[in-house]
Design an enzyme around this catalytic site. Structure first.
Site, PDB file in Angstrom:
ATOM      1  N   GLU A   1       0.927  -1.172  -0.294  1.00  0.00           N
ATOM      2  CA  GLU A   1      -0.446   0.236   0.291  1.00  0.00           C
ATOM      3  C   GLU A   1       0.963   1.188  -0.358  1.00  0.00           C
ATOM      4  O   GLU A   1       2.134   1.279   0.495  1.00  0.00           O
ATOM      5  CB  GLU A   1      -0.605   0.119   1.145  1.00  0.00           C
TER       6      GLU A   1
ATOM      7  N   ASP B   1      -7.431  -4.351  10.727  1.00  0.00           N
ATOM      8  CA  ASP B   1      -7.135  -3.636   9.881  1.00  0.00           C
ATOM      9  C   ASP B   1      -7.223  -3.826   8.509  1.00  0.00           C
ATOM     10  O   ASP B   1      -6.530  -3.197   8.095  1.00  0.00           O
ATOM     11  CB  ASP B   1      -5.653  -3.114  10.530  1.00  0.00           C
TER      12      ASP B   1
END
Lengths: 351, 351
Positions: free
Chosen positions: A62, A233
């Site tokens: 990411e 998460d």
């Protein structure tokens, strides 16, 4: 002498460790939480781009950018649960801070350690606003890489000094006890989640399960508890039973991201949640009373990384733990990039 | 001995210059174009995420990620036209190549110089497929930082050896002539765009105007020309009159991005264009005949940066122009990040 425009300060892993130790871990966490709090207070100043994820069967890479209009920051971070088997970190990260005015990077730093610190600092910051006043006892469910940072951050910001530890792997708990021994905590190894939760005013869940797991079921959660949910998460990775969520006042970092990645992915998309910055600025109430059960559904947001990068840059003024990185081309004449290249060959011997 | 998991090879600006000179600029451009061509041939393998831009009044900072499922790459790049006034590059860049399987970066490199090279290599690759066969004369409109790279790439890949140079600033043309002198080109300084275009079979426009500019008007463009439009590369920044576009067979890198950033932002969103990979794989025709006017509307796409990163990594095997960067935390026990931090303080004296 003009500044060297091509040079970017670089904080290696070794430098980061020395910086943290020079400042002191708890002071570092406290000051870092202060920077995060300061940035949360000016929430609307930030560009809130969703993170850009590249998914693969083994994990995700990411990029998390944000900007306050003056300074730009981004973090590169991966998440690969199988990495542990090969002796690698599940999560490794680095980040960059840049000047919005000219686009030049002004800091490159490791962020594996820094992410662990900012995650714990954010949790404790939320705890400061949401935990029952005077809370001293925290259950720590999941005793992996993030556990000790959570413990120290909650002591520094909230006053927690009693820890009830549980991990599905007793070796993880032993590691945690070993690392925290002598740091002034009352440490209890617990045989189950239920045992760990007993008597705790704060419950931190920070397990690494990938699948939807149910670390906390409804019967384990007493009224008035503050839950600090850190391990859930990403999509498909949660730790709390939906019934627990339905009983809690839920606080998140940034709702659009948390609805995808957090515990609340299990709830309808219009389930009411409060963003932490609203509590910090007084726009929304935090904990209402001693009977209310609160949940901080943490997933990690780009603004926290921005605050962490900003904090490190600030600390480097007095703790010069960095190296100069020759990252940017700096020709004498900006239009003469090619000439710079040619002249590099004709220059004095370099090695 | 196990590999050092924490170490990432880093190519500084100085290392990049030495690598390019050791390989030879034209050979570097040719081999790099080969890597780009190879990646364009497997176009469907790539993740084509749009670039993530952070705009400000003075410029833009962008992250350009892509992945082929095995390797991930991204580039950080800014665009700040006013930078030149402060002696900075308008565009500065760096990039990272990472392993999709474990998410760990495996190369960090400067990309200001590398971007100049990959832009030229991509232009020349398009020229190889689209320019009139046997073309030797190129007009080079705009003699800034990208000009010489374009010249050498078109010689290496297309056989161009006659250059007709024009820039609104004669000093830029002089710089270009100085840099290219002695490299075997027939160089002509021209007094206007019209003069430069005269007799050229290829016209490269690579000006730095920010506003919509009209470098090439319809009357200047003879039938059969190949136009290599490089300077128009973001919203509001174009170089060609719409009438020129309407007369050309238009080729782009990635249509969804080019319709926003390229010359074709001036055309209706359904105007037919061909992606370069389609020509390279034979899925679509390139130049049909000697009378056709072709345009490569270049904006720069993440796959080209990926190819460039991949190429540099490959060259480092035989040209070790890199330093070891301590970028990733590598505790002996992956779950013991905190212990690693604590032990860093107890270790032998470090400085």
């Amino acid at each position: 002498m003009p500044p060297a425009l091509n040079i970017v300060p670089f904080v290696s892993v070794d430098h980061m460790m020395r910086l943290v130790l020079a400042v002191g871990i708890e002071r570092f966490l406290t000051e870092l939480a202060g920077f995060i709090e300061e940035d949360f207070r000016r929430w609307s100043a930030f560009d809130k781009t969703p993170r850009i994820a590249s998914h693969s069967p083994d994990g995700v890479i990411e990029l998390m950018p944000t900007s306050d209009g003056t300074t730009y920051g981004f973090k590169y971070v991966n998440g690969h649960p199988k990495n542990v088997r090969a002796g690698r970190q599940t999560v490794a990260a680095f980040g960059v801070l840049a000047d919005v005015g000219n686009g030049y990077p002004m800091l490159l730093t490791e962020m594996t350690i820094l992410t662990a610190l900012r995650t714990a600092a954010t949790s404790a910051l939320a705890g400061k606003y949401l935990a029952p006043p005077g809370a001293r006892t925290m259950a720590l469910i999941g005793n992996g890489a993030q556990a000790e940072f959570q413990a120290l951050a909650f002591r520094a910001l909230v006053g927690v000094d009693r820890l009830r530890l549980y991990d599905i792997d007793p070796a993880a708990t032993e590691k945690c006890v070993r690392n925290l021994a002598g740091l002034g905590f009352d440490l209890r190894r617990c045989a189950s989640v239920a045992a760990a939760v007993e008597g705790a005013e704060i419950v931190t869940t920070v397990t690494a399960d990938r699948q939807n797991a149910t670390i906390l079921t409804d019967n384990l959660v007493g009224a008035g508890l503050h839950i600090n949910g850190v391990g859930g998460d990403c999509p498909g990775k949660t730790e709390l039973h939906p019934d627990v969520l339905l009983r809690c006042a839920i606080f998140v970092e940034y709702a659009p991201q948390s609805r995808i990645e957090g515990e609340i992915q299990q709830l309808p998309p219009d389930h009411p949640v409060t963003e932490l910055w609203e509590v910090i600025t007084g726009r929304a109430p935090g904990r209402r009373d001693a009977g209310q059960t609160t949940l901080f559904d943490s997933v990690g947001f780009a603004v926290e990384d921005f605050s962490a990068l900003r904090y490190v840059r600030e600390k480097l003024r007095t703790h010069p733990f960095y190296a100069d990185l020759d990252l940017l081309a700096d020709p004498d004449e900006p239009r003469d990039l090619f000439g710079m290249l040619l002249r590099a060959g004709a220059g004095p011997g370099r090695d």
